[in-house]
Write a protein that holds these residues in place. Structure first.
Motif, PDB file in Angstrom:
ATOM      1  N   TRP A   1       7.848   2.290  -5.186  1.00 16.34           N
ATOM      2  CA  TRP A   1       6.780   3.381  -5.736  1.00 16.34           C
ATOM      3  C   TRP A   1       5.422   2.795  -5.496  1.00 16.34           C
ATOM      4  O   TRP A   1       4.477   3.263  -5.092  1.00 16.34           O
ATOM      5  N   ALA A   2       5.160   1.345  -5.980  1.00  8.58           N
ATOM      6  CA  ALA A   2       3.869   0.782  -5.923  1.00  8.58           C
ATOM      7  C   ALA A   2       3.417   0.475  -4.520  1.00  8.58           C
ATOM      8  O   ALA A   2       2.120   0.784  -4.197  1.00  8.58           O
TER       9      ALA A   2
ATOM     10  N   SER B   1      -0.300   2.298  -3.157  1.00  2.93           N
ATOM     11  CA  SER B   1      -1.276   1.357  -2.634  1.00  2.93           C
ATOM     12  C   SER B   1      -1.679   1.877  -0.978  1.00  2.93           C
ATOM     13  O   SER B   1      -2.767   2.139  -0.739  1.00  2.93           O
ATOM     14  N   ARG B   2      -0.587   2.226  -0.505  1.00  2.00           N
ATOM     15  CA  ARG B   2      -0.722   2.938   0.908  1.00  2.00           C
ATOM     16  C   ARG B   2      -1.683   4.061   0.798  1.00  2.00           C
ATOM     17  O   ARG B   2      -2.319   4.475   1.702  1.00  2.00           O
ATOM     18  N   GLU B   3      -1.295   5.092  -0.015  1.00  2.00           N
ATOM     19  CA  GLU B   3      -1.652   6.597  -0.145  1.00  2.00           C
ATOM     20  C   GLU B   3      -3.224   6.144  -0.503  1.00  2.00           C
ATOM     21  O   GLU B   3      -4.277   6.962   0.055  1.00  2.00           O
ATOM     22  N   LEU B   4      -3.759   5.335  -1.530  1.00  2.00           N
ATOM     23  CA  LEU B   4      -5.017   4.917  -1.835  1.00  2.00           C
ATOM     24  C   LEU B   4      -5.830   4.194  -1.075  1.00  2.00           C
ATOM     25  O   LEU B   4      -7.048   4.432  -0.952  1.00  2.00           O
ATOM     26  N   SER B   5      -5.205   3.340   0.028  1.00  4.17           N
ATOM     27  CA  SER B   5      -5.961   2.539   0.839  1.00  4.17           C
ATOM     28  C   SER B   5      -6.349   3.255   2.098  1.00  4.17           C
ATOM     29  O   SER B   5      -7.117   2.954   2.982  1.00  4.17           O
TER      30      SER B   5
END
Length: 128
Positions: free
Chosen positions: A30-31, A35-39
């Motif tokens: 999940w983390a 992180s991928r979605e936000l970056s």
């Protein structure tokens, strides 16, 4: 006599460890997804009517009473400014498609933004 028929019992410590490892793996996955979605920047596809914009400028120059050399210099400057404007628009995950070359579908039209960027680069007040 003792009754030897018992239900098999669970190995409680092994079950707890297995559930802990599973919860840790889920939390890490999940983390990583968050992180991928936000970056990653979101891609936005827009179209511009570049040929129409250039044709309108060239027509306006042809109707003007300027000498051919200065008119040619202004058209060249306009073409260079339009190239820079399209390149500038195509940053931060934004994809710019020339509307005359594709079937755009629901892609938003950013021609007005293109004209404003060209005008800003040329130092003029309007897009033509």
């Amino acid at each position: 006599m003792t009754d030897t028929r018992r239900l098999p019992s669970f190995n409680r410590p092994l079950l707890l460890r297995t559930l802990g490892v599973l919860a840790l793996v889920i939390a890490l996955l999940w983390a990583a997804w968050v992180s991928r979605e936000l970056s990653e920047p979101r891609q936005q596809i827009v179209t511009v009517r570049l040929a129409e914009t250039i044709a309108a400028f060239v027509d306006a120059e042809a109707r003007g009473a300027q000498d051919p050399e200065s008119s040619q210099a202004r058209v060249l400057a306009f073409l260079q400014a339009s190239e820079r404007a399209v390149a500038e628009m195509g940053t931060n995950g934004r994809v710019v498609l020339v509307g005359e070359a594709v079937l755009a579908g629901d892609a938003p039209d950013a021609t007005d933004e293109l004209r404003m960027r060209i005008a800003r680069q040329l130092g003029q007040g309007d897009g033509q």
